[in-house]
Motif scaffolding. Structure first.
Motif, PDB file in Angstrom:
ATOM      1  N   THR A  50       0.829  -1.201   0.000  1.00 51.73           N
ATOM      2  CA  THR A  50       0.000   0.000   0.000  1.00 51.73           C
ATOM      3  C   THR A  50       0.865   1.253   0.000  1.00 51.73           C
ATOM      4  OG1 THR A  50      -1.744  -1.169   1.167  1.00 51.73           O
ATOM      5  CG2 THR A  50      -1.823   1.224   1.219  1.00 51.73           C
ATOM      6  N   VAL A  51       1.963   1.237   0.725  1.00 49.05           N
ATOM      7  CA  VAL A  51       2.875   2.386   0.727  1.00 49.05           C
ATOM      8  C   VAL A  51       3.467   2.601  -0.666  1.00 49.05           C
ATOM      9  CG1 VAL A  51       5.082   3.214   1.639  1.00 49.05           C
ATOM     10  CG2 VAL A  51       3.384   2.226   3.181  1.00 49.05           C
ATOM     11  N   VAL A  52       3.853   1.516  -1.325  1.00 47.13           N
ATOM     12  CA  VAL A  52       4.380   1.620  -2.690  1.00 47.13           C
ATOM     13  C   VAL A  52       3.287   2.128  -3.637  1.00 47.13           C
ATOM     14  CG1 VAL A  52       5.279   0.269  -4.635  1.00 47.13           C
ATOM     15  CG2 VAL A  52       6.151  -0.122  -2.324  1.00 47.13           C
ATOM     16  N   SER A  53       2.075   1.615  -3.474  1.00 45.48           N
ATOM     17  CA  SER A  53       0.961   2.053  -4.319  1.00 45.48           C
ATOM     18  C   SER A  53       0.651   3.521  -4.088  1.00 45.48           C
ATOM     19  CB  SER A  53      -0.293   1.227  -4.025  1.00 45.48           C
ATOM     20  OG  SER A  53      -0.075  -0.113  -4.324  1.00 45.48           O
ATOM     21  N   ARG A  54       0.751   3.961  -2.844  1.00 42.27           N
ATOM     22  CA  ARG A  54       0.497   5.370  -2.546  1.00 42.27           C
ATOM     23  C   ARG A  54       1.500   6.260  -3.271  1.00 42.27           C
ATOM     24  NH1 ARG A  54       2.448   9.460   0.299  1.00 42.27           N
ATOM     25  NH2 ARG A  54       0.996  10.935   1.224  1.00 42.27           N
ATOM     26  N   TYR A  70      -6.795   3.994   1.272  1.00 38.30           N
ATOM     27  CA  TYR A  70      -5.615   3.269   1.737  1.00 38.30           C
ATOM     28  C   TYR A  70      -5.945   2.047   2.595  1.00 38.30           C
ATOM     29  CZ  TYR A  70      -3.231   7.275  -0.222  1.00 38.30           C
ATOM     30  OH  TYR A  70      -2.784   8.237  -1.080  1.00 38.30           O
ATOM     31  N   PRO A  71      -6.903   2.122   3.524  1.00 37.88           N
ATOM     32  CA  PRO A  71      -7.273   0.874   4.213  1.00 37.88           C
ATOM     33  C   PRO A  71      -7.888  -0.161   3.264  1.00 37.88           C
ATOM     34  CG  PRO A  71      -7.997   2.745   5.486  1.00 37.88           C
ATOM     35  CD  PRO A  71      -7.519   3.271   4.183  1.00 37.88           C
ATOM     36  N   SER A  72      -8.621   0.319   2.253  1.00 38.02           N
ATOM     37  CA  SER A  72      -9.194  -0.614   1.281  1.00 38.02           C
ATOM     38  C   SER A  72      -8.101  -1.284   0.457  1.00 38.02           C
ATOM     39  CB  SER A  72     -10.168   0.113   0.361  1.00 38.02           C
ATOM     40  OG  SER A  72     -11.239   0.646   1.096  1.00 38.02           O
ATOM     41  N   LEU A  73      -7.109  -0.525   0.056  1.00 36.21           N
ATOM     42  CA  LEU A  73      -5.977  -1.112  -0.671  1.00 36.21           C
ATOM     43  C   LEU A  73      -5.248  -2.141   0.197  1.00 36.21           C
ATOM     44  CD1 LEU A  73      -4.291   1.829  -2.619  1.00 36.21           C
ATOM     45  CD2 LEU A  73      -5.276  -0.246  -3.563  1.00 36.21           C
ATOM     46  N   THR A  74      -5.060  -1.817   1.470  1.00 35.26           N
ATOM     47  CA  THR A  74      -4.406  -2.753   2.377  1.00 35.26           C
ATOM     48  C   THR A  74      -5.203  -4.042   2.493  1.00 35.26           C
ATOM     49  OG1 THR A  74      -3.485  -0.900   3.627  1.00 35.26           O
ATOM     50  CG2 THR A  74      -3.507  -3.052   4.713  1.00 35.26           C
ATOM     51  N   ALA A  75      -6.521  -3.926   2.635  1.00 37.90           N
ATOM     52  CA  ALA A  75      -7.364  -5.118   2.740  1.00 37.90           C
ATOM     53  C   ALA A  75      -7.320  -5.935   1.458  1.00 37.90           C
ATOM     54  CB  ALA A  75      -8.798  -4.715   3.064  1.00 37.90           C
ATOM     55  N   ILE A  76      -7.389  -5.285   0.314  1.00 39.22           N
ATOM     56  CA  ILE A  76      -7.346  -5.998  -0.974  1.00 39.22           C
ATOM     57  C   ILE A  76      -6.023  -6.752  -1.120  1.00 39.22           C
ATOM     58  CG2 ILE A  76      -7.167  -5.649  -3.465  1.00 39.22           C
ATOM     59  CD1 ILE A  76      -9.268  -3.425  -3.136  1.00 39.22           C
ATOM     60  N   PHE A  77      -4.928  -6.077  -0.795  1.00 37.36           N
ATOM     61  CA  PHE A  77      -3.626  -6.732  -0.907  1.00 37.36           C
ATOM     62  C   PHE A  77      -3.509  -7.903   0.076  1.00 37.36           C
ATOM     63  CE2 PHE A  77      -1.771  -2.591  -2.630  1.00 37.36           C
ATOM     64  CZ  PHE A  77      -1.792  -3.046  -3.936  1.00 37.36           C
ATOM     65  N   ALA A  78      -3.975  -7.713   1.311  1.00 34.63           N
ATOM     66  CA  ALA A  78      -3.877  -8.787   2.310  1.00 34.63           C
ATOM     67  C   ALA A  78      -4.712  -9.995   1.893  1.00 34.63           C
ATOM     68  CB  ALA A  78      -4.336  -8.274   3.673  1.00 34.63           C
ATOM     69  N   PHE A  79      -5.946  -9.767   1.429  1.00 40.42           N
ATOM     70  CA  PHE A  79      -6.795 -10.880   1.012  1.00 40.42           C
ATOM     71  C   PHE A  79      -6.234 -11.572  -0.223  1.00 40.42           C
ATOM     72  CE2 PHE A  79     -10.467  -8.284   2.942  1.00 40.42           C
ATOM     73  CZ  PHE A  79     -10.166  -8.749   4.200  1.00 40.42           C
ATOM     74  N   ALA A  80      -5.700 -10.805  -1.151  1.00 36.22           N
ATOM     75  CA  ALA A  80      -5.127 -11.391  -2.365  1.00 36.22           C
ATOM     76  C   ALA A  80      -3.895 -12.242  -2.023  1.00 36.22           C
ATOM     77  CB  ALA A  80      -4.771 -10.297  -3.361  1.00 36.22           C
ATOM     78  N   LEU A  81      -3.058 -11.733  -1.124  1.00 34.67           N
ATOM     79  CA  LEU A  81      -1.886 -12.510  -0.710  1.00 34.67           C
ATOM     80  C   LEU A  81      -2.303 -13.802  -0.026  1.00 34.67           C
ATOM     81  CD1 LEU A  81       0.439  -9.705   0.650  1.00 34.67           C
ATOM     82  CD2 LEU A  81       0.935 -11.249  -1.240  1.00 34.67           C
ATOM     83  N   TRP A  82      -3.312 -13.711   0.845  1.00 34.78           N
ATOM     84  CA  TRP A  82      -3.774 -14.903   1.549  1.00 34.78           C
ATOM     85  C   TRP A  82      -4.297 -15.932   0.561  1.00 34.78           C
ATOM     86  CZ3 TRP A  82      -3.407 -16.668   6.394  1.00 34.78           C
ATOM     87  CH2 TRP A  82      -4.177 -17.774   6.719  1.00 34.78           C
TER      88      TRP A  82
END
Length: 87
Positions: A50-54, A70-82
């Motif tokens: 998310t920091v890189v995306s920002r 930003y919290p939505s991006l973090t959630a999307i990245f976390a769920f996608a990684l999982w």
């Protein structure tokens, strides 16, 4: 009535046994001798992404609602990684 009660108990026990099959070993990572849960590792990597995306988004687009984005991006990245790593 006693036969009905036994069949309900049997179904209940069967459902409990099927639910307990998911109680296996939790996915975890060994980092410097300590075991961390996999969701925590996914969350940390998601925050870094998310920091890189920002940095990339700020260069090209003005974010109207950063409190939501930003919290939505973090959630999307976390769920996608999982999903990518553990499914």
């Amino acid at each position: 009535m006693n036969g009905t009660l036994r069949s309900v108990q049997g179904v209940f026990v069967l459902v409990l046994l099927l639910m307990m099959t998911g109680c296996g070993r939790a996915p975890s990572f060994d980092i410097l001798g300590s075991f961390f849960p996999a969701w925590l590792v996914c969350l940390v990597v998601a925050i870094l992404l998310t920091v890189v995306s920002r940095a990339l988004l700020c260069r090209y687009v003005e974010i109207a609602w950063p409190v939501l984005v930003y919290p939505s991006l973090t959630a999307i990245f976390a769920f996608a990684l999982w999903l990518a790593i553990f499914s």
